[in-house]
Write an enzyme that holds these catalytic residues in place. Structure first.
Site, PDB file in Angstrom:
ATOM      1  N   GLU A 166       0.794  -1.240   0.000  1.00 50.61           N
ATOM      2  CA  GLU A 166       0.000   0.000   0.000  1.00 50.61           C
ATOM      3  C   GLU A 166       0.830   1.295   0.000  1.00 50.61           C
ATOM      4  O   GLU A 166       0.709   2.147   0.872  1.00 50.61           O
ATOM      5  CB  GLU A 166      -0.947  -0.021   1.213  1.00 50.61           C
ATOM      6  CG  GLU A 166      -1.876  -1.224   1.183  1.00 50.61           C
ATOM      7  CD  GLU A 166      -2.718  -1.371   2.438  1.00 50.61           C
ATOM      8  OE1 GLU A 166      -2.843  -0.415   3.215  1.00 50.61           O
ATOM      9  OE2 GLU A 166      -3.258  -2.469   2.646  1.00 50.61           O
ATOM     10  N   GLU A 169      -6.344 -10.632  -0.800  1.00 55.47           N
ATOM     11  CA  GLU A 169      -7.119 -10.353   0.425  1.00 55.47           C
ATOM     12  C   GLU A 169      -8.621 -10.288   0.132  1.00 55.47           C
ATOM     13  O   GLU A 169      -9.337  -9.418   0.570  1.00 55.47           O
ATOM     14  CB  GLU A 169      -6.644  -9.044   1.073  1.00 55.47           C
ATOM     15  CG  GLU A 169      -5.161  -9.024   1.387  1.00 55.47           C
ATOM     16  CD  GLU A 169      -4.709  -7.747   2.058  1.00 55.47           C
ATOM     17  OE1 GLU A 169      -5.562  -6.968   2.503  1.00 55.47           O
ATOM     18  OE2 GLU A 169      -3.488  -7.523   2.155  1.00 55.47           O
TER      19      GLU A 169
HETATM   20  O1  G3I Z   1      -2.978  -7.425  19.149  1.00 55.96           O
HETATM   21  C1  G3I Z   1      -3.722  -6.321  19.695  1.00 55.96           C
HETATM   22  C2  G3I Z   1      -4.308  -6.695  21.051  1.00 55.96           C
HETATM   23  O2  G3I Z   1      -3.235  -6.927  21.972  1.00 55.96           O
HETATM   24  C3  G3I Z   1      -5.193  -5.561  21.554  1.00 55.96           C
HETATM   25  O3  G3I Z   1      -5.799  -5.951  22.786  1.00 55.96           O
HETATM   26  C4  G3I Z   1      -6.272  -5.292  20.497  1.00 55.96           C
HETATM   27  C5  G3I Z   1      -7.206  -4.181  20.901  1.00 55.96           C
HETATM   28  O4  G3I Z   1      -6.534  -2.957  20.786  1.00 55.96           O
HETATM   29  O5  G3I Z   1      -5.643  -4.899  19.259  1.00 55.96           O
HETATM   30  C6  G3I Z   1      -4.854  -5.977  18.741  1.00 55.96           C
HETATM   31  O6  G3I Z   1      -4.243  -5.568  17.542  1.00 55.96           O
HETATM   32  C7  G3I Z   1      -5.174  -5.483  16.452  1.00 55.96           C
HETATM   33  C8  G3I Z   1      -4.673  -6.429  15.337  1.00 55.96           C
HETATM   34  O7  G3I Z   1      -5.515  -6.309  14.167  1.00 55.96           O
HETATM   35  C9  G3I Z   1      -4.650  -7.874  15.791  1.00 55.96           C
HETATM   36  O8  G3I Z   1      -5.967  -8.284  16.059  1.00 55.96           O
HETATM   37  C10 G3I Z   1      -5.162  -4.055  15.943  1.00 55.96           C
HETATM   38  O9  G3I Z   1      -5.745  -3.222  16.918  1.00 55.96           O
HETATM   39  C11 G3I Z   1      -5.981  -3.969  14.669  1.00 55.96           C
HETATM   40  O10 G3I Z   1      -5.838  -2.685  14.084  1.00 55.96           O
HETATM   41  C12 G3I Z   1      -5.437  -4.983  13.646  1.00 55.96           C
HETATM   42  O11 G3I Z   1      -6.287  -4.914  12.498  1.00 55.96           O
HETATM   43  C13 G3I Z   1      -5.713  -5.551  11.339  1.00 55.96           C
HETATM   44  C14 G3I Z   1      -5.515  -4.460  10.280  1.00 55.96           C
HETATM   45  O12 G3I Z   1      -4.955  -5.054   9.098  1.00 55.96           O
HETATM   46  C15 G3I Z   1      -4.565  -3.381  10.775  1.00 55.96           C
HETATM   47  O13 G3I Z   1      -4.256  -2.514   9.722  1.00 55.96           O
HETATM   48  C16 G3I Z   1      -6.679  -6.592  10.816  1.00 55.96           C
HETATM   49  O14 G3I Z   1      -6.781  -7.672  11.744  1.00 55.96           O
HETATM   50  C17 G3I Z   1      -6.180  -7.130   9.480  1.00 55.96           C
HETATM   51  O15 G3I Z   1      -7.168  -7.958   8.878  1.00 55.96           O
HETATM   52  C18 G3I Z   1      -5.901  -5.960   8.526  1.00 55.96           C
HETATM   53  O16 G3I Z   1      -5.345  -6.474   7.351  1.00 55.96           O
HETATM   54  C19 G3I Z   1      -4.951  -5.482   6.369  1.00 55.96           C
HETATM   55  C20 G3I Z   1      -3.806  -6.063   5.587  1.00 55.96           C
HETATM   56  O17 G3I Z   1      -2.743  -6.383   6.448  1.00 55.96           O
HETATM   57  C21 G3I Z   1      -3.358  -5.089   4.491  1.00 55.96           C
HETATM   58  N1  G3I Z   1      -4.483  -4.743   3.606  1.00 55.96           N
HETATM   59  C22 G3I Z   1      -5.633  -4.205   4.336  1.00 55.96           C
HETATM   60  C23 G3I Z   1      -6.114  -5.194   5.385  1.00 55.96           C
HETATM   61  C24 G3I Z   1      -7.341  -4.655   6.089  1.00 55.96           C
HETATM   62  O18 G3I Z   1      -7.047  -3.473   6.772  1.00 55.96           O
END
Ligand code: G3I
Length: 410
Positions: free
Chosen positions: A215, A324
């Site tokens: 990205e 994805e």
């Molecule tokens: O691991 C922490 C946890 O310790 C904490 O308690 C919790 C609440 O704050 O957050 C957890 O981290 C989260 C992480 O996912 C793991 O679950 C993050 O807040 C959350 O932002 C993160 O979201 C991920 C997102 O990327 C972040 O940008 C999504 O799961 C994931 O599906 C998404 O995937 C991205 C690809 O990598 C790139 N393309 C877009 C796609 C969707 O955004």
């Protein structure tokens, strides 16, 4: 307006113009913390979906007896994004082994998961250009893949998001000034070398594709060339050529068993810009393919969002992967289920047909999650399975399998 005031405003305008001239930030610049990306979606058009009948649907027994990976074994790998805790839940691992021959760590192979903050900070200044990594979060997944014959997509080596701000500062302390271009280039090289070497030495041949850069193309709010600047500490430290450095290091440390990919969302609307921006990387021989994320909605036109984009990149000399895939729907209930299935069917029809006739050079399709309630878009029920006393196939699964009892909808 008095002359004095006019001069002051003119002076302020000149100052602000100079400071916006893309000069490298003064050492006092601070990194921005980015942990979540906005929900990227491809172009969406008003939902022109006709209301289909939902009277007594049946499914093909032949299709029902097959699996996704069997259905497409002569066309492309079928992958799924998985949270690391999947590998401790047999209900999930059974479905993954049955249906898929590839997976992607949803988060655990990203820099904010692999970088060992304490060890890196405690080791400074010896770690100044050699950050310390911790691979504990990906071992169970890599072992699972190795034991069950799945390939793995490495997601992702260099991304402006989910890469901690401390990683970009002079002493690895949050809040300190940004480090120099030279130091950040060295840190990028060390990070890529360590991740690729760990996987290649411990799990040889398991990773078949790396999302080297994720990205980086942001038309509209990016720089004059459309490269993402906002909240992009790679850009703030190294500059726009961080993209070329990342791919050069990935090629340098690759053992040749994995293809090197650029990965992005919304590709349909910026495909020419992506090819233009990647031109120097391609010229240097450091890239193999482009990942089309395909975060779609039922209102999207599948031919445009997927087939035309994949053909454009193929014609530009790239391999293509759908990396994805999810197709969200704002509606609930039986009819929404059916429409979603019709969209999945048209998407898989287009890409399988185009693969077979050589129009698109695609070797992998990954859905971004196993079942709806653990999707990052869970509110839109975008995936092929749902949790209903167990992990259950949806109309979307039958559509992806191209069940003859489902009509496709472009
Ligand atoms: O691991 C922490 C946890 O310790 C904490 O308690 C919790 C609440 O704050 O957050 C957890 O981290 C989260 C992480 O996912 C793991 O679950 C993050 O807040 C959350 O932002 C993160 O979201 C991920 C997102 O990327 C972040 O940008 C999504 O799961 C994931 O599906 C998404 O995937 C991205 C690809 O990598 C790139 N393309 C877009 C796609 C969707 O955004």
């Amino acid at each position: 307006m008095k002359n004095g005031m006019k001069k002051l405003i003119a002076l302020l305008l000149v100052v602000s113009f100079l400071s916006a001239c893309g000069k490298k930030p003064e050492p006092t610049a601070k990194p921005t913390e980015v942990t979540e990306t906005p929900a990227p979606t491809e172009e969406t058009t008003p939902d022109a979906t006709p209301t289909p009948t939902t009277a007594g649907r049946t499914h093909s027994a032949e299709i029902d007896a097959m699996t996704l990976k069997d259905r497409y074994k002569d066309s492309f790998k079928i992958g799924v994004a998985l949270p690391a805790n999947t590998f401790r839940v047999s209900m999930r691992t059974e479905v993954v082994k049955e249906q898929f021959n590839s997976f992607t760590f949803e988060n655990e192979m990203k820099p904010d998961s692999l970088l060992n903050r304490d060890a890196t900070q405690k080791g400074y200044p010896e770690t100044n250009t050699e950050p310390v990594l911790n691979f504990g979060g990906i071992k169970s997944g890599l072992e699972f893949a190795k034991e069950n014959g799945l390939g793995v997509r490495g997601h992702t080596l260099c991304w402006y998001s989910q890469t901690p701000a401390w990683f970009f500062t002079v002493d690895y302390q949050a809040g300190s000034p940004l480090c120099s271009r030279e130091v950040m280039i060295a840190r990028l090289e060390s990070y890529i070398k360590q991740v690729m070497t760990y996987c290649q030495e411990n799990y040889p041949g398991l990773i078949y594709a790396w999302d080297v850069v994720n990205e980086a193309v942001d038309i509209g709010t990016g720089d004059e060339n459309g490269i993402r600047k906002s909240k992009n500490n790679w850009y703030a430290t190294i500059g726009p050529d961080y993209i070329e450095f990342a791919f050069a290091f990935a090629r340098k440390y690759s053992d040749g068993t994995a293809d090197l990919y650029y990965n992005d969302y919304g590709c349909a609307g910026k495909k020419a810009d992506i090819v233009r921006i990647l031109a120097p990387v391609k010229e240097a021989g450091n890239i193999d393919g482009i990942g089309i994320q395909c975060h779609l909605s039922v209102g999207d036109n599948m031919r445009n969002a997927v087939y035309r984009t994949a053909k454009y990149f193929t014609d530009a000399g790239y391999k293509v992967q759908i990396t994805e895939l999810d197709i969200g729907t704002s509606q609930k209930g039986d009819r929404a289920d059916l429409v979603q299935g019709m969209k999945y069917k048209s998407l898989f029809q287009f890409i399988e047909e185009a693969k077979r006739n050589g129009e698109i050079n695609i070797d992998s399709v990954t859905v971004w999650g196993l079942y709806d309630t653990i999707s990052w878009r869970s509110g839109e029920n975008p995936l092929l399975f749902r949790m209903d006393g167990g992990i259950v196939k949806k109309e979307a699964w039958y559509g992806a399998m191209q069940d003859p009892n489902i009509t496709s909808m472009e």
